[in-house]
Design a protein around this motif. Structure first.
Motif, PDB file in Angstrom:
ATOM      1  N   TRP A  57      40.431  87.286   7.437  1.00 55.99           N
ATOM      2  CA  TRP A  57      41.843  87.138   7.800  1.00 55.99           C
ATOM      3  C   TRP A  57      42.033  85.899   8.668  1.00 55.99           C
ATOM      4  O   TRP A  57      42.900  85.057   8.405  1.00 55.99           O
ATOM      5  CB  TRP A  57      42.267  88.407   8.512  1.00 55.99           C
ATOM      6  N   ASN A 105      49.618  81.566  -4.210  1.00 53.50           N
ATOM      7  CA  ASN A 105      49.398  82.861  -4.856  1.00 53.50           C
ATOM      8  C   ASN A 105      47.991  83.431  -4.617  1.00 53.50           C
ATOM      9  O   ASN A 105      47.876  84.548  -4.121  1.00 53.50           O
ATOM     10  CB  ASN A 105      49.725  82.764  -6.346  1.00 53.50           C
ATOM     11  N   GLY A 113      47.554  84.036  -0.897  1.00 49.53           N
ATOM     12  CA  GLY A 113      48.396  85.151  -0.466  1.00 49.53           C
ATOM     13  C   GLY A 113      47.753  86.484  -0.794  1.00 49.53           C
ATOM     14  O   GLY A 113      47.828  87.432  -0.017  1.00 49.53           O
ATOM     15  N   TRP A 114      47.096  86.589  -1.968  1.00 57.27           N
ATOM     16  CA  TRP A 114      46.387  87.811  -2.335  1.00 57.27           C
ATOM     17  C   TRP A 114      45.235  88.069  -1.364  1.00 57.27           C
ATOM     18  O   TRP A 114      45.002  89.195  -0.938  1.00 57.27           O
ATOM     19  CB  TRP A 114      45.879  87.718  -3.772  1.00 57.27           C
ATOM     20  N   PHE A 141      46.758  89.319   1.826  1.00 56.56           N
ATOM     21  CA  PHE A 141      47.207  90.701   1.669  1.00 56.56           C
ATOM     22  C   PHE A 141      46.030  91.661   1.728  1.00 56.56           C
ATOM     23  O   PHE A 141      46.086  92.669   2.434  1.00 56.56           O
ATOM     24  CB  PHE A 141      47.952  90.883   0.339  1.00 56.56           C
ATOM     25  N   VAL A 142      44.979  91.366   0.987  1.00 53.55           N
ATOM     26  CA  VAL A 142      43.816  92.266   0.948  1.00 53.55           C
ATOM     27  C   VAL A 142      43.171  92.367   2.322  1.00 53.55           C
ATOM     28  O   VAL A 142      42.855  93.469   2.784  1.00 53.55           O
ATOM     29  CB  VAL A 142      42.800  91.789  -0.110  1.00 53.55           C
ATOM     30  N   PHE A 164      45.642  94.278   4.682  1.00 56.39           N
ATOM     31  CA  PHE A 164      45.769  95.665   4.237  1.00 56.39           C
ATOM     32  C   PHE A 164      44.502  96.468   4.553  1.00 56.39           C
ATOM     33  O   PHE A 164      44.576  97.568   5.112  1.00 56.39           O
ATOM     34  CB  PHE A 164      46.055  95.709   2.727  1.00 56.39           C
TER      35      PHE A 164
END
Length: 157
Positions: A36, A48, A51-52, A55-56, A59
């Motif tokens: 992160w 894109n 961003g994934w 997010f992972v 999350f």
């Protein structure tokens, strides 16, 4: 290491620090947090795939923290929790594998940018991306091992 019996489905409290799958919580925090931080500290391009990855990592960091506190407080004593534990860590491993591959592809694409001006800035971001790829694959391995050992524990209970 302590193992669970059929009468005691999952460890609670301080015992989570002595059972094999639950020992992976702390390294998952560390390596997931490093992914992160490293991705967030670089120039996020293309949006894109990066961003994934963000997010992972966010999350999984938040969910693992929640999962850790559920285990620490002892709210995991229902018979469904071993299956949920296995399922969550398998999903997290699959998510991290997808994020790791995407991050590695983006990092390989950035290799050519290290010779363009400004060289120092591009090289710094490239090295941070390489570190993020390594940490992401380590996090993938940790989540996968946690899922495997959780599945073994689930089948024993």
């Amino acid at each position: 290491m302590a193992s669970t019996t059929s009468g005691d489905v999952l460890p609670t409290g301080g015992r989570i620090f002595t059972s094999i799958p639950d020992l992976f919580f702390i390294p998952e925090f560390v390596f997931g947090g490093l992914v992160w931080i490293l991705v967030a500290s670089t120039y996020v391009s293309p949006d894109n795939p990066q961003g994934w990855v963000m997010f992972v990592s966010v999350f999984c960091f938040v969910m693992t923290t929640l999962w850790f506190f559920i285990f620490l407080c002892g709210a995991n004593q229902s018979s469904i929790w071993p299956a949920l534990d296995t399922g969550y860590h398998f999903v997290a491993a699959v998510f991290y594998l997808g994020a790791s591959v995407a991050l590695a592809i983006v990092t390989i694409g950035k290799a050519a940018l290290t010779i363009l001006p400004p060289v120092d800035e591009n090289l710094k971001f490239y090295r941070l991306d390489i570190a993020a790829v390594v940490m992401s694959y380590v996090a993938t391995l940790l989540y996968f091992l946690h899922a495997i050992f959780s599945a073994i524990r689930w089948k024993r209970s």
